[in-house]
Design a protein around this motif. Structure first.
Motif, PDB file in Angstrom:
ATOM      1  N   VAL A  65      39.594 107.662  21.338  1.00  0.00           N
ATOM      2  CA  VAL A  65      38.682 106.814  22.102  1.00  0.00           C
ATOM      3  C   VAL A  65      38.635 105.450  21.416  1.00  0.00           C
ATOM      4  CG1 VAL A  65      36.317 106.522  22.939  1.00  0.00           C
ATOM      5  CG2 VAL A  65      37.292 108.820  22.739  1.00  0.00           C
ATOM      6  N   GLU A  66      38.521 104.383  22.194  1.00  0.00           N
ATOM      7  CA  GLU A  66      38.451 103.037  21.629  1.00  0.00           C
ATOM      8  C   GLU A  66      37.221 102.305  22.157  1.00  0.00           C
ATOM      9  OE1 GLU A  66      41.176  98.983  21.106  1.00  0.00           O
ATOM     10  OE2 GLU A  66      41.591 100.386  22.727  1.00  0.00           O
ATOM     11  N   ARG A  67      36.568 101.552  21.263  1.00  0.00           N
ATOM     12  CA  ARG A  67      35.448 100.690  21.670  1.00  0.00           C
ATOM     13  C   ARG A  67      35.638  99.323  21.019  1.00  0.00           C
ATOM     14  NH1 ARG A  67      30.381 104.824  20.499  1.00  0.00           N
ATOM     15  NH2 ARG A  67      31.135 106.538  21.806  1.00  0.00           N
ATOM     16  N   ARG A  68      35.668  98.291  21.846  1.00  0.00           N
ATOM     17  CA  ARG A  68      35.848  96.930  21.341  1.00  0.00           C
ATOM     18  C   ARG A  68      34.540  96.150  21.423  1.00  0.00           C
ATOM     19  NH1 ARG A  68      41.774  94.763  23.399  1.00  0.00           N
ATOM     20  NH2 ARG A  68      42.938  96.684  23.000  1.00  0.00           N
ATOM     21  N   ASP A  69      34.546  95.006  20.752  1.00  0.00           N
ATOM     22  CA  ASP A  69      33.397  94.089  20.766  1.00  0.00           C
ATOM     23  C   ASP A  69      32.103  94.823  20.440  1.00  0.00           C
ATOM     24  OD1 ASP A  69      35.061  91.944  21.513  1.00  0.00           O
ATOM     25  OD2 ASP A  69      34.948  92.572  23.613  1.00  0.00           O
ATOM     26  N   ALA A  70      32.147  95.650  19.391  1.00  0.00           N
ATOM     27  CA  ALA A  70      30.981  96.451  19.010  1.00  0.00           C
ATOM     28  C   ALA A  70      29.878  95.574  18.440  1.00  0.00           C
ATOM     29  CB  ALA A  70      31.391  97.502  17.981  1.00  0.00           C
ATOM     30  N   THR A  71      28.662  95.832  18.890  1.00  0.00           N
ATOM     31  CA  THR A  71      27.486  95.204  18.295  1.00  0.00           C
ATOM     32  C   THR A  71      27.077  96.005  17.058  1.00  0.00           C
ATOM     33  OG1 THR A  71      25.942  96.535  19.581  1.00  0.00           O
ATOM     34  CG2 THR A  71      26.722  94.475  20.583  1.00  0.00           C
ATOM     35  N   THR A  72      26.098  95.509  16.334  1.00  0.00           N
ATOM     36  CA  THR A  72      25.612  96.252  15.162  1.00  0.00           C
ATOM     37  C   THR A  72      25.077  97.615  15.587  1.00  0.00           C
ATOM     38  OG1 THR A  72      23.486  95.105  15.382  1.00  0.00           O
ATOM     39  CG2 THR A  72      25.083  94.192  13.813  1.00  0.00           C
ATOM     40  N   PRO A  83      40.326 117.476  17.294  1.00  0.00           N
ATOM     41  CA  PRO A  83      39.581 116.396  16.640  1.00  0.00           C
ATOM     42  C   PRO A  83      39.593 115.117  17.470  1.00  0.00           C
ATOM     43  CG  PRO A  83      41.096 117.471  15.102  1.00  0.00           C
ATOM     44  CD  PRO A  83      41.428 117.975  16.464  1.00  0.00           C
ATOM     45  N   GLU A  84      38.458 114.431  17.477  1.00  0.00           N
ATOM     46  CA  GLU A  84      38.358 113.161  18.196  1.00  0.00           C
ATOM     47  C   GLU A  84      38.353 112.008  17.207  1.00  0.00           C
ATOM     48  OE1 GLU A  84      35.769 112.135  21.827  1.00  0.00           O
ATOM     49  OE2 GLU A  84      34.687 111.237  20.142  1.00  0.00           O
ATOM     50  N   VAL A  85      39.211 111.032  17.464  1.00  0.00           N
ATOM     51  CA  VAL A  85      39.285 109.815  16.657  1.00  0.00           C
ATOM     52  C   VAL A  85      38.708 108.668  17.483  1.00  0.00           C
ATOM     53  CG1 VAL A  85      40.811 108.153  15.538  1.00  0.00           C
ATOM     54  CG2 VAL A  85      41.306 110.606  15.391  1.00  0.00           C
ATOM     55  N   LEU A  86      37.755 107.958  16.896  1.00  0.00           N
ATOM     56  CA  LEU A  86      37.186 106.777  17.538  1.00  0.00           C
ATOM     57  C   LEU A  86      37.627 105.541  16.762  1.00  0.00           C
ATOM     58  CD1 LEU A  86      35.255 105.224  19.436  1.00  0.00           C
ATOM     59  CD2 LEU A  86      33.430 105.703  17.794  1.00  0.00           C
ATOM     60  N   VAL A  87      38.260 104.608  17.438  1.00  0.00           N
ATOM     61  CA  VAL A  87      38.604 103.315  16.850  1.00  0.00           C
ATOM     62  C   VAL A  87      37.598 102.309  17.382  1.00  0.00           C
ATOM     63  CG1 VAL A  87      40.380 101.565  16.550  1.00  0.00           C
ATOM     64  CG2 VAL A  87      41.037 103.976  16.801  1.00  0.00           C
ATOM     65  N   VAL A  88      36.842 101.702  16.484  1.00  0.00           N
ATOM     66  CA  VAL A  88      35.757 100.827  16.895  1.00  0.00           C
ATOM     67  C   VAL A  88      35.784  99.561  16.055  1.00  0.00           C
ATOM     68  CG1 VAL A  88      34.134 101.963  15.317  1.00  0.00           C
ATOM     69  CG2 VAL A  88      33.247 100.680  17.272  1.00  0.00           C
ATOM     70  N   GLY A  89      35.411  98.437  16.652  1.00  0.00           N
ATOM     71  CA  GLY A  89      35.380  97.218  15.862  1.00  0.00           C
ATOM     72  C   GLY A  89      35.095  95.982  16.678  1.00  0.00           C
ATOM     73  N   HIS A  90      35.334  94.826  15.999  1.00  0.00           N
ATOM     74  CA  HIS A  90      35.077  93.536  16.634  1.00  0.00           C
ATOM     75  C   HIS A  90      35.889  92.476  15.900  1.00  0.00           C
ATOM     76  CE1 HIS A  90      33.130  90.033  18.326  1.00  0.00           C
ATOM     77  NE2 HIS A  90      32.847  89.606  17.099  1.00  0.00           N
ATOM     78  N   GLY A  91      36.489  91.566  16.683  1.00  0.00           N
ATOM     79  CA  GLY A  91      37.088  90.381  16.094  1.00  0.00           C
ATOM     80  C   GLY A  91      38.527  90.518  15.647  1.00  0.00           C
ATOM     81  N   ARG A  92      39.127  91.693  15.763  1.00  0.00           N
ATOM     82  CA  ARG A  92      40.534  91.874  15.382  1.00  0.00           C
ATOM     83  C   ARG A  92      41.228  92.653  16.495  1.00  0.00           C
ATOM     84  NH1 ARG A  92      40.535  94.937   9.968  1.00  0.00           N
ATOM     85  NH2 ARG A  92      42.764  94.994  10.434  1.00  0.00           N
ATOM     86  N   ASP A  93      41.194  92.069  17.712  1.00  0.00           N
ATOM     87  CA  ASP A  93      41.654  92.802  18.895  1.00  0.00           C
ATOM     88  C   ASP A  93      43.098  93.268  18.770  1.00  0.00           C
ATOM     89  OD1 ASP A  93      39.208  92.554  20.007  1.00  0.00           O
ATOM     90  OD2 ASP A  93      39.722  90.906  21.352  1.00  0.00           O
ATOM     91  N   GLY A  94      43.995  92.399  18.278  1.00  0.00           N
ATOM     92  CA  GLY A  94      45.386  92.803  18.151  1.00  0.00           C
ATOM     93  C   GLY A  94      45.556  93.952  17.181  1.00  0.00           C
ATOM     94  N   GLN A 101      43.196  96.119  16.301  1.00  0.00           N
ATOM     95  CA  GLN A 101      42.534  97.306  16.830  1.00  0.00           C
ATOM     96  C   GLN A 101      43.396  97.975  17.899  1.00  0.00           C
ATOM     97  OE1 GLN A 101      38.434  96.761  17.835  1.00  0.00           O
ATOM     98  NE2 GLN A 101      38.311  98.631  19.049  1.00  0.00           N
ATOM     99  N   GLU A 102      44.048  97.155  18.725  1.00  0.00           N
ATOM    100  CA  GLU A 102      44.921  97.712  19.754  1.00  0.00           C
ATOM    101  C   GLU A 102      46.087  98.461  19.119  1.00  0.00           C
ATOM    102  OE1 GLU A 102      47.590  96.175  23.584  1.00  0.00           O
ATOM    103  OE2 GLU A 102      46.376  94.774  22.409  1.00  0.00           O
ATOM    104  N   ALA A 103      46.644  97.914  18.034  1.00  0.00           N
ATOM    105  CA  ALA A 103      47.770  98.560  17.360  1.00  0.00           C
ATOM    106  C   ALA A 103      47.345  99.872  16.714  1.00  0.00           C
ATOM    107  CB  ALA A 103      48.357  97.617  16.309  1.00  0.00           C
ATOM    108  N   VAL A 104      46.159  99.879  16.105  1.00  0.00           N
ATOM    109  CA  VAL A 104      45.659 101.102  15.474  1.00  0.00           C
ATOM    110  C   VAL A 104      45.446 102.191  16.525  1.00  0.00           C
ATOM    111  CG1 VAL A 104      43.692 102.132  14.279  1.00  0.00           C
ATOM    112  CG2 VAL A 104      44.623  99.948  13.496  1.00  0.00           C
ATOM    113  N   THR A 105      44.827 101.820  17.637  1.00  0.00           N
ATOM    114  CA  THR A 105      44.584 102.799  18.704  1.00  0.00           C
ATOM    115  C   THR A 105      45.896 103.345  19.254  1.00  0.00           C
ATOM    116  OG1 THR A 105      42.565 101.610  19.319  1.00  0.00           O
ATOM    117  CG2 THR A 105      43.453 103.174  20.922  1.00  0.00           C
ATOM    118  N   ALA A 106      46.862 102.449  19.464  1.00  0.00           N
ATOM    119  CA  ALA A 106      48.158 102.879  19.993  1.00  0.00           C
ATOM    120  C   ALA A 106      48.838 103.850  19.038  1.00  0.00           C
ATOM    121  CB  ALA A 106      49.049 101.665  20.239  1.00  0.00           C
TER     122      ALA A 106
END
Length: 659
Positions: free
Chosen positions: A434-441, A402-413, A415-420
């Motif tokens: 997989v992680e993606r930061r600063d996601a647009t709409t 299974p692949e988990v994608l952590v995606v978001g914007h504005g809560r970098d700390g 999001q980093e903790a969730v990915t870790a």
């Protein structure tokens, strides 16, 4: 669906979710005529001549050619000589196969645990495969009337491969046909031909709502359901002049599910008494004067008559009350879920029965709310969720880990903790993260649309419920396509109530997801990590939520929508076994296991001497010394409740001093 092919001297069978059975072959020659295998429900057949077949460390059973009895091959190196006769070998791994052949041979358990079947001369063998993953192959279409729903309920029993009490086991029933509503009645020939004639009739008043709570009972009894101009329902067995009268709604819902519990679990006990399972509950049959030997060979009508006549009240409280419950709105939209709920032998009630029945305080009992809005202790289920799961089956689920994608914007700390956490957790499922930061709409919409196991959205919520992205706000209710099976909306900022959060989550389910969890307010880091760890270790979303809510300190304002029983492992047969461990103060420990899951009729047998198996959702208690407990937990990988807190079995130190 099973695909079978030969490659590099290995006969490999794979089902729609990637489950595999591999058999190494010697002397393969596909010039052979298939023989009939007397087992219903097989998915694919292959015939060939061979001189040797080698299986992995699979469950292998040897039976007669009529499939009337099988003997399991024991552990350890040993050999069996097979006479020049007809034989049937049953192999069960991630999927199963029956091998039928006529001739002398040798069956041997090798030193490495594998099993080898060999012949002196090339021998014709027919392979009949079946997938352990059920799927509805047909759809029954009926008008949205009481009579139409009765026709659909009658057709559900086409899923049975047996009319004996063994049909309480999932392996003896296939997935019931889908239910759809339209202007005309359309019952496919394959369904009509498979509906058994049990001589049992369920007659309902001419009102659509009666068919909702009648579904579990009608399915289990394989009853002929019809409507009549009457005020109360009746269960009839004309051949035996038996009529069981029910009260009218709203009491009918409780009464029908009580008879369902009686008949379903009585069949479980009869089957175990004759099938050699030795369930601890089987002795209850003597308490109510039921003869397992006679009933095992009886017709469904004869068993029903005996069960109705037995003083069942003596044992009712000692049998599982429920493990999976659904409250279903009596409309065509929600009634399409009845076939899926019947597949799991769920109890079904009308929403109006909620005040009388309620949601259990037991964390292991999950309750689906298939109606507008929400109710405390339930998850916001949706008929679309079950169809979406089947769509993922069609697509091959995750095609690997299974692949988990952590995606978001504005809560970098955050999001980093969730990915870790996902990357470093110690669990039963191997994950690709997989992680993606600063996601647009557009990024967030695309992340939800891509096909994968799980999307965890870490972002801010606006007061009107939108998700803050790098270039604006995305209204999740406008998302048209979701390819993720599961999702978590980890949204902070403005709080929201359960109804609003459930509505957003349900909209993502309607767009393609199977289930998801959404924050409504505060969530502590400890509670969040416990929830995710439960999920990635095979616990369903709703059970994970309930366990965290019950046993983990810290805020956890979360709601679940869709099919809350769904797991990251994507296997609807997965069952949970939390253990409650209590120190006795004398170096021994009282252990209570409560195995359960969405599908009723299974049982649990821990590897503990002199402990008999028990039905799922019934507690099983035993005592162990500190050393025995350490060995037991080290082998099994259980979730443990100790001192009213959650632990994992590889975290031994908190539970006891090791002697």
């Amino acid at each position: 669906m099973v695909e079978v092919g030969l490659s590099d001297a290995t006969l490999r069978a794979v089902d729609r979710v990637g489950h595999e059975l591999a058999i190494d072959v010697v002397g393969w020659d596909d010039d052979a005529t298939p023989e009939a295998i007397p087992v219903k429900g097989l998915d694919e057949f292959v015939a060939a001549r061979a001189t040797q077949l080698t299986f992995g460390e699979d469950l292998v059973e040897l039976g007669d050619a009529d499939a009337e009895g099988f003997e399991k091959l024991g552990e350890g190196t040993q050999t069996w000589s097979l006479a020049d006769d007809a034989h049937l070998v049953k192999v069960t791994s991630q999927l199963g196969a029956y091998l039928k052949f006529t001739g002398a041979g040798t069956l041997a358990r090798l030193a490495d645990g594998r099993v080898r079947l060999s012949f002196e001369h090339p021998t014709a063998v027919t392979f009949g495969y079946w997938s352990l993953v059920d799927y509805p192959e047909e759809t029954v279409t009926v008008p949205a009337t009481a009579s139409g729903l009765a026709t659909a309920l009658s057709a559900l029993s086409s899923a049975y491969l047996s009319l004996g009490p063994d049909r309480t086991l999932p392996g003896w029933r296939e997935y019931p046909p889908r239910i759809a509503f339209g202007d005309e009645t359309d019952v496919p020939d394959a369904v009509a031909d498979a509906v058994p004639d049990t001589g049992i009739e369920l007659v309902l008043p001419d009102e659509f709502a009666y068919g909702i709570p009648a579904a579990p009972l009608a399915y289990h009894l394989a009853a002929d359901v019809r409507v009549a101009d009457r005020e109360t329902p009746e269960l009839r067995v004309p051949e035996h002049d038996v009529v069981h009268e029910f009260p009218a709604l709203p009491e009918f819902g409780v009464a029908a599910n009580d008879v369902f519990q009686r008949t379903f679990y009585a069949d479980c006990l009869v089957n175990s008494a004759r099938g050699g399972t030795d369930l601890a509950e089987a002795e209850f049959l003597d308490d109510v004067g039921l003869d397992a030997d006679a009933l095992f060979d009886a017709t469904p009508a004869e068993r029903l008559v005996a069960y109705l006549d037995a003083p069942f009240e003596r044992i009712r409280s000692r049998l599982p009350a429920r493990s999976h419950v659904a409250f279903v709105e009596p409309t065509a939209e929600y009634a399409t879920a009845l076939g899926h709920l019947a597949h799991h032998e769920a109890r079904v009630y009308l929403p109006s029965a909620f005040d009388a029945v309620g949601a259990s305080a037991d964390p292991s009992v999950t309750s689906a709310w298939l109606a507008p809005g929400t109710r405390p202790g339930t998850y916001a289920a949706s008929p679309a969720a079950y169809e979406n799961y089947l769509s993922h089956l069609d697509a091959g689920l995750d095609d690997g880990e299974p692949e988990v994608l952590v995606v978001g914007h504005g809560r970098d700390g955050d999001q980093e903790a969730v990915t870790a956490f996902y990357r470093h957790y110690d669990g039963l499922v191997d994950l690709s993260v997989v992680e993606r930061r600063d996601a647009t709409t557009a990024d967030l919409a695309a992340a939800l649309a891509e096909r994968r196991a799980f999307v965890h959205v870490v972002a801010e919520r606006t007061p009107d419920g939108g998700v803050v992205c790098a270039d604006g706000v995305l209204d999740l209710e406008t998302v048209e396509a979701v390819g993720a099976r599961l999702f978590a909306l980890d949204l902070t900022g403005a709080s929201t109530d359960a109804d609003a959060a459930s509505a957003v989550a349900r909209s993502l389910v309607d767009a393609g997801a199977v289930a998801g969890a959404s924050r409504t307010g505060a969530v502590s880091r400890t509670a969040a990590e416990s929830f995710v760890r439960l999920l990635v270790n095979g616990f369903g979303l709703e059970l994970s939520r309930r366990l965290v809510d019950r046993y983990v300190d810290g805020a956890f304002d979360v709601v679940v929508a869709g099919d809350g029983t769904h797991t990251l492992q994507a296997d609807d047969s997965v069952n949970y076994i939390p253990l409650h461990v209590v120190a006795n103060g004398d170096g021994t420990f009282a252990v209570t296991g409560k195995a359960g899951g969405p599908t009723a009729g299974l049982f649990w047998h821990p590897d503990v001497p002199e402990v008999r198996p028990r039905l799922l959702a019934n507690g099983l208690a035993f005592e162990l010394s500190a050393t025995e407990l350490a060995d037991f937990l080290d082998d099994e990988g259980y979730l443990v409740v100790y001192d009213d807190e959650l632990h994992w079995s590889n975290e031994l130190t908190p539970f006891y001093p090791v002697a």
